[in-house]
Design an enzyme around this catalytic site. Structure first.
Site, PDB file in Angstrom:
ATOM      1  N   HIS A   1     -55.859-102.717 -63.070  1.00  7.70           N
ATOM      2  CA  HIS A   1     -54.798-102.017 -63.795  1.00  7.70           C
ATOM      3  C   HIS A   1     -55.088-100.518 -63.862  1.00  7.70           C
ATOM      4  O   HIS A   1     -56.249-100.110 -63.988  1.00  7.70           O
ATOM      5  CB  HIS A   1     -54.656-102.573 -65.217  1.00  7.70           C
ATOM      6  CG  HIS A   1     -54.328-104.033 -65.260  1.00  7.70           C
ATOM      7  ND1 HIS A   1     -55.296-105.018 -65.356  1.00  7.70           N
ATOM      8  CD2 HIS A   1     -53.135-104.682 -65.199  1.00  7.70           C
ATOM      9  CE1 HIS A   1     -54.725-106.199 -65.363  1.00  7.70           C
ATOM     10  NE2 HIS A   1     -53.410-106.031 -65.262  1.00  7.70           N
ATOM     11  N   HIS A  36     -56.867 -98.693 -71.756  1.00  8.49           N
ATOM     12  CA  HIS A  36     -55.427 -98.585 -72.008  1.00  8.49           C
ATOM     13  C   HIS A  36     -55.086 -98.028 -73.389  1.00  8.49           C
ATOM     14  O   HIS A  36     -53.921 -97.684 -73.636  1.00  8.49           O
ATOM     15  CB  HIS A  36     -54.754 -99.959 -71.871  1.00  8.49           C
ATOM     16  CG  HIS A  36     -54.797-100.527 -70.493  1.00  8.49           C
ATOM     17  ND1 HIS A  36     -54.371 -99.831 -69.380  1.00  8.49           N
ATOM     18  CD2 HIS A  36     -55.220-101.741 -70.036  1.00  8.49           C
ATOM     19  CE1 HIS A  36     -54.531-100.582 -68.311  1.00  8.49           C
ATOM     20  NE2 HIS A  36     -55.048-101.748 -68.682  1.00  8.49           N
ATOM     21  N   TYR A  50     -60.922-111.552 -66.206  1.00 11.29           N
ATOM     22  CA  TYR A  50     -60.396-112.672 -66.969  1.00 11.29           C
ATOM     23  C   TYR A  50     -60.776-114.040 -66.412  1.00 11.29           C
ATOM     24  O   TYR A  50     -60.208-115.054 -66.795  1.00 11.29           O
ATOM     25  CB  TYR A  50     -58.880-112.502 -67.113  1.00 11.29           C
ATOM     26  CG  TYR A  50     -58.585-111.122 -67.653  1.00 11.29           C
ATOM     27  CD1 TYR A  50     -58.840-110.817 -68.981  1.00 11.29           C
ATOM     28  CD2 TYR A  50     -58.158-110.093 -66.811  1.00 11.29           C
ATOM     29  CE1 TYR A  50     -58.656-109.535 -69.472  1.00 11.29           C
ATOM     30  CE2 TYR A  50     -57.963-108.807 -67.293  1.00 11.29           C
ATOM     31  CZ  TYR A  50     -58.215-108.541 -68.629  1.00 11.29           C
ATOM     32  OH  TYR A  50     -58.053-107.263 -69.121  1.00 11.29           O
ATOM     33  N   GLY A  69     -52.379-103.225 -73.867  1.00 18.79           N
ATOM     34  CA  GLY A  69     -53.104-103.914 -72.815  1.00 18.79           C
ATOM     35  C   GLY A  69     -54.469-104.442 -73.209  1.00 18.79           C
ATOM     36  O   GLY A  69     -55.448-104.229 -72.475  1.00 18.79           O
ATOM     37  N   ASP A 115     -60.631-100.895 -62.100  1.00 14.24           N
ATOM     38  CA  ASP A 115     -59.919-102.024 -62.691  1.00 14.24           C
ATOM     39  C   ASP A 115     -58.644-102.270 -61.887  1.00 14.24           C
ATOM     40  O   ASP A 115     -58.092-101.345 -61.283  1.00 14.24           O
ATOM     41  CB  ASP A 115     -59.564-101.652 -64.136  1.00 14.24           C
ATOM     42  CG  ASP A 115     -59.166-102.820 -65.009  1.00 14.24           C
ATOM     43  OD1 ASP A 115     -58.052-103.332 -64.805  1.00 14.24           O
ATOM     44  OD2 ASP A 115     -59.936-103.198 -65.902  1.00 14.24           O
ATOM     45  N   ASP A 170     -61.350-107.422 -63.073  1.00 16.30           N
ATOM     46  CA  ASP A 170     -60.125-108.126 -62.701  1.00 16.30           C
ATOM     47  C   ASP A 170     -59.651-107.736 -61.308  1.00 16.30           C
ATOM     48  O   ASP A 170     -58.684-108.297 -60.802  1.00 16.30           O
ATOM     49  CB  ASP A 170     -59.010-107.909 -63.736  1.00 16.30           C
ATOM     50  CG  ASP A 170     -58.845-106.461 -64.138  1.00 16.30           C
ATOM     51  OD1 ASP A 170     -59.512-105.587 -63.552  1.00 16.30           O
ATOM     52  OD2 ASP A 170     -58.046-106.190 -65.061  1.00 16.30           O
ATOM     53  N   ASP A 196     -50.126-108.848 -76.344  1.00 15.32           N
ATOM     54  CA  ASP A 196     -51.275-108.245 -75.669  1.00 15.32           C
ATOM     55  C   ASP A 196     -52.354-107.835 -76.664  1.00 15.32           C
ATOM     56  O   ASP A 196     -53.546-107.969 -76.387  1.00 15.32           O
ATOM     57  CB  ASP A 196     -50.836-107.013 -74.871  1.00 15.32           C
ATOM     58  CG  ASP A 196     -50.240-107.376 -73.524  1.00 15.32           C
ATOM     59  OD1 ASP A 196     -50.173-108.574 -73.205  1.00 15.32           O
ATOM     60  OD2 ASP A 196     -49.839-106.446 -72.793  1.00 15.32           O
TER      61      ASP A 196
END
Length: 516
Positions: A248, A211, A380, A219, A246, A339, A169
């Protein structure tokens, strides 16, 4: 130190760098023996023709400076040249495409453009540990390879950045310290302009790396620019609301302010034990015990696969609206990770660009004079990231953009064809074949999310647990003077370096006029 020079319109330095094709070399997906021809009409035009093209686009979109508020755009093109690796999903190419769309539409005529300097190590140390920063500054990709012996160096690399496998990552790559300091520097610059009352809405699409932890990366994130920016905002306002959209969970920011009531974190994200980072459950609301100031100040909205536009907008309006009304922050930071769009390489929602931008539109409508900072994050599928962040820039500037992308956009073929969105700013992302995610949410689940977060907000009342003192204006003026001196020094250094390279190549060395 921050660069405080401001410009807008065609003559802004960032625009001129784009016009001339100068700046950092950018890796393109259209390279190789089988690449299609690059239809880059833009760079075949004279400077005068380029200005006419942009000004016509400005007129077609009705772009003018917003009334009643100032929008600043913080961006250093050098951030584009960094590369995580060929197979890594994080592509700085998305920043190149975003810049090209923003400038091709002429949005910069409505913005104050800043080209910030790198963050200093001292500025990064306001949050991150010295040991971690020393490691990041010294790491060399030549000595960080899966086949390297298990030395102390490799053990430290694993401790700070996790796995050293080819698909790690957080890989080690050339120029990584420069990358960190550039995106962090842009967020710090944005925060400083808000603090100094030189901007009302400050945007940094290269930031939003939520992150990163105090002493480790995670991340795809190494330095937590959001935390550093919020620290600056807390110097002049008692409360900051952080909202994260996000896909995440915004775990790094939540962790940084876990034990304080001066920051309320609100994260909308996919949640599951097997989905990174595995945190952000509905019940995770801060430290236990009402005696702890941070209790009930970490709000989470864990979503299931396939959420769609109308559901997303209703949920965001209700929960974010309640948070703004109840917490009454002095400033709002919005992380707009793309994302969470439909069709994203790593995401699993069915949200379209306008619905994603609804978060920006809604928060802006409820800011009521509060300072607002907008940063990027994940995303992404580069073409859709660029579309999304261009749209959200237009929302900040009160501009409605045409759906058809300008014909002069460099690398326009990244956006054309049925699979790439047919040259439109707002193609449908919720019905992409092979990327449609079954909607696992239902109304009762949404009602439970709304009710739970409303209950947590009932515990928030009164002022923050610390006294506030405003930064003296003299401090800000002195900082600007130091920044100006440093900027002049760097410009002189760059000019000297350019002269040296030309002499080495014998360019402009035999009486020819040298341009600076």
């Amino acid at each position: 130190m921050r660069d405080t020079s401001c410009a807008n319109g065609f003559d802004a330095p960032v625009v001129q760098e784009w016009v001339s094709g100068a700046g950092a070399p950018v890796p393109s997906p259209f390279e190789g023996p089988n690449a299609p021809p690059i239809l880059d009409v833009w760079h075949t035009l004279s400077k005068g023709d380029q200005q006419s093209v942009i000004e016509n686009e400005v007129l077609r979109n009705g772009i003018q400076r917003p009334v009643g508020h100032t929008v600043s755009f913080h961006y250093n093109p050098r951030v584009e040249s960094h590369h995580f690796g060929k197979s890594h999903p994080m592509k700085p190419w998305r920043l190149t495409l975003t810049k090209q769309l923003v400038l091709s539409y002429g949005l910069h005529y409505a913005l104050d453009l800043y080209r910030p300097l790198e963050a200093t190590k001292e500025e990064l140390a306001a949050y991150h540990t010295r040991e971690y920063l020393d490691f990041l500054q010294s790491i060399d990709p030549q000595h960080s390879h899966p086949s390297s012996p298990n030395t102390d160096h490799e053990q430290r690399r694993t401790a700070f950045l996790g796995s050293n496998e080819a698909n790690a990552d957080c890989p080690v790559f050339d120029g990584m310290w420069g990358y960190f300091t550039l995106y962090a520097g842009a967020s710090l610059d944005a925060a400083h302009k808000l603090v100094a009352d030189q901007s009302d809405i400050a945007i940094n699409w290269s930031g939003g790396l939520h992150h990163a932890h105090k002493g480790t990366g995670a991340g795809f994130c190494y330095i937590n620019d959001i935390v550093l920016a919020i620290q600056q905002l807390l110097l002049v306002t008692p409360r900051v609301l952080y909202i994260d959209i996000d896909v995440h969970h915004g775990d790094g920011v939540e962790e940084a302010f876990y034990y304080t009531d001066r920051v309320l974190t609100l994260s909308f994200h996919k949640y599951g034990e097997t989905f990174f980072p595995g945190t952000g459950a509905l019940e995770d609301t801060g430290p236990r015990g009402s005696h702890n100031p941070g209790a009930h100040h970490s709000l989470n909205v864990p979503l299931r696969d396939g959420i769609e536009d109308a559901e997303w907008e209703r949920l965001f309006r209700q929960i974010a609206g309640d948070a703004i009304d109840t917490y009454n922050p002095g400033a709002i930071v919005l992380q707009c990770g793309a994302d969470s769009l439909g069709g994203d390489r790593l995401g699993s929602f069915n949200i379209n660009i306008r619905a994603h931008g609804f978060a920006v539109e809604f928060v802006k409508s409820r800011a009521h004079g509060r300072k607002m900072m907008i940063v990027g994050g994940g995303g992404y599928t580069p073409r859709n990231v660029a579309r999304c962040w261009t749209h959200e820039t237009s929302i900040a500037a009160d501009v409605e953009l045409r759906n058809e992308l300008p014909m002069h956009v460099p690398y326009r073929q990244a956006f054309t064809g049925n699979e790439n969105g047919d040259g439109l700013l707002y193609p449908s992302l919720s019905n992409i074949q092979g990327k449609i995610h079954p909607n696992m949410n239902d109304q009762s689940y949404f009602d439970n999310l709304i009710a739970h977060n409303k209950e947590q907000l009932r515990y928030i009342k009164g002022g923050p647990s610390v006294q506030m003192s405003r930064i003296p204006i003299d401090h800000l003026r002195i900082r600007e003077e130091v920044d100006e001196a440093l900027r002049d020094e760097l410009e002189d250094r760059d000019r000297d370096e350019m002269m040296r390279r030309r002499r080495e190549k014998n360019y402009g060395y035999r009486g020819e006029r040298l341009s600076s």
